[in-house]
Design a protein around this motif. Structure first.
Motif, PDB file in Angstrom:
ATOM      1  N   ALA A  22       0.862  -1.161   0.048  1.00  0.00           N
ATOM      2  CA  ALA A  22      -0.176  -0.094  -0.221  1.00  0.00           C
ATOM      3  C   ALA A  22       1.317   0.728   0.319  1.00  0.00           C
ATOM      4  O   ALA A  22       0.613   2.256  -0.790  1.00  0.00           O
ATOM      5  N   LEU A  23       1.620   1.466   1.058  1.00  0.00           N
ATOM      6  CA  LEU A  23       3.019   1.871   0.742  1.00  0.00           C
ATOM      7  C   LEU A  23       3.337   2.611  -0.472  1.00  0.00           C
ATOM      8  O   LEU A  23       3.311   3.473  -0.984  1.00  0.00           O
ATOM      9  N   LYS A  24       4.113   1.577  -1.627  1.00  0.00           N
ATOM     10  CA  LYS A  24       4.245   2.145  -3.120  1.00  0.00           C
ATOM     11  C   LYS A  24       4.112   2.746  -3.046  1.00  0.00           C
ATOM     12  O   LYS A  24       3.970   3.604  -4.464  1.00  0.00           O
ATOM     13  N   GLY A  25       2.366   1.904  -3.627  1.00  0.00           N
ATOM     14  CA  GLY A  25       1.175   2.708  -4.311  1.00  0.00           C
ATOM     15  C   GLY A  25       1.342   3.991  -4.179  1.00  0.00           C
ATOM     16  O   GLY A  25       1.181   4.883  -5.073  1.00  0.00           O
ATOM     17  N   LEU A  26       1.329   4.095  -2.717  1.00  0.00           N
ATOM     18  CA  LEU A  26       0.792   5.870  -2.449  1.00  0.00           C
ATOM     19  C   LEU A  26       1.975   6.472  -3.077  1.00  0.00           C
ATOM     20  O   LEU A  26       2.216   7.638  -3.506  1.00  0.00           O
ATOM     21  N   LEU A  27       3.445   6.042  -2.756  1.00  0.00           N
ATOM     22  CA  LEU A  27       4.282   6.945  -3.214  1.00  0.00           C
ATOM     23  C   LEU A  27       4.359   6.948  -4.866  1.00  0.00           C
ATOM     24  O   LEU A  27       5.377   7.904  -5.263  1.00  0.00           O
TER      25      LEU A  27
END
Length: 68
Positions: A22-27
């Motif tokens: 989820a963090l990778k998708g946000l970044l």
């Protein structure tokens, strides 16, 4: 008892994996947001004319330029 430890480790690893995904998708979306914000700022700072794009064409007319 050993099975509970293994299940706890697997659950924690799964939770960390989901969080990182989820963090990778946000970044991955951050550069597009920054580009959009810069376009907005440039557009707001750019001076606008009151009459629109038809005023941008200032070419002299060629009618009668050949002396006829």
């Amino acid at each position: 008892m050993d099975a509970q430890i293994v299940l706890g480790i697997l659950a924690a690893a799964g939770a960390v994996s989901i969080f990182l995904f989820a963090l990778k998708g946000l970044l991955d979306q951050v550069p597009d947001v920054i580009r959009s914000w810069r376009r907005i700022v440039v557009e707001v700072r750019r001076p606008h004319s009151d009459h629109g794009p038809e005023q941008e064409d200032h070419r002299p007319s060629s009618a009668g330029a050949d002396g006829s």
